[in-house]
Design an enzyme around this catalytic site. Sequence first.
Site, PDB file in Angstrom:
ATOM      1  N   TYR A   1       0.858  -1.178   0.000  1.00  0.00           N
ATOM      2  CA  TYR A   1       0.000   0.000   0.000  1.00  0.00           C
ATOM      3  C   TYR A   1       0.905   1.242   0.000  1.00  0.00           C
ATOM      4  O   TYR A   1       1.850   1.303  -0.777  1.00  0.00           O
ATOM      5  CB  TYR A   1      -0.963  -0.046   1.184  1.00  0.00           C
TER       6      TYR A   1
ATOM      7  N   GLU B   1      -1.635  -8.719  -1.074  1.00  0.00           N
ATOM      8  CA  GLU B   1      -2.624  -7.651  -1.176  1.00  0.00           C
ATOM      9  C   GLU B   1      -1.933  -6.437  -1.765  1.00  0.00           C
ATOM     10  O   GLU B   1      -0.756  -6.189  -1.507  1.00  0.00           O
ATOM     11  CB  GLU B   1      -3.183  -7.226   0.193  1.00  0.00           C
TER      12      GLU B   1
END
Length: 330
Positions: A220, A247
């Site tokens: 992220y 992710e």
Amino acid sequence: MGVVCAALIAFMLAVKHPSRSSQSLQTGTGPGLHVSGRNIVEANGNSFVMRGVSHPYAWHKDQNQAFADIKRLGANALRVVLTNDVGAGEVSDVIAKCKQNRLICVLEYHDTTGHGEKDEATDLDAAAGYWTGLKSVLAGQENFVVINVGNEPYGNNDTAGWAGATSGAVKKLRDAGLRHLIMVDGPNWGQDWSGVMRSNATSVFNSDPRRNIVFSVHMYGVYGTASKVTDYYDAFQNAGLPLVVGEFGWKHTDGDVDEDTIMNEAQSRGIGYLGWSWSGNSGGVEYLDLATGFDPGRLTEWGQHLFNSANGIKATAKEATVYGDRAMAR
């Protein structure tokens, strides 16, 4: 004398040709999905590179059409969110839905998220107990299932405990007889900005008697530049260890994300990636939805990019060969 000679010959043959089980423990080979060097391979030795997304099953159990929708958009793998209240029967159904849709099923236990910072988060030992309690439905599914032991199992506090806790959880699974490929997430809410997973990955990998672990980093805001992404990829490539991006998003509360470098470099290096997440995000991170209202006909900007860009899922995913083998795809 003849008996002695026979014994010596038998000993020499055994040394030259160790048993299949012995080789499995030393090289990471074995039943189903397993590690070979930096790669994930199937039982037949074919390389398998994950291209898929996460589906928040535990919070949206009525959205079972998602399995087929995500497959139709090109994915070859689906990371399925589970929590403590998802029992064996439901997990069995999830595996069946993945198989019906020819997806490799990455089962993820979510209750560890942010342990050490988030009061309600459980630890990796408890996560291991969840998995061993599912042995009856996991056994025999090694061709189709990856066990993601615990999602983001440490926040930003006391991350030095990550290596010991991760090795302990893996040992608990192996002692219970689970032979699957195991995925382990890094600390720091998965982003491993402190480098704890990167620095300890070799020792954790070697602590597994089956040598069948793939490391998962979540990308992220920490990974907002190309150099941040490539430096992390380089570290695992140089160590000869398997890595996936378990992710990632296109932006987040902690900053912009260089999703193009994540995807482009993953493709050129044979690294798997799983985007977060199909639909149903809330609490201010709705921008991470790939589809609006679980509707594959209403992909968001993020969804369009992940599925349909040049190095996106549709262009790069290859279905697991196990689904072409009717004897195994049962």
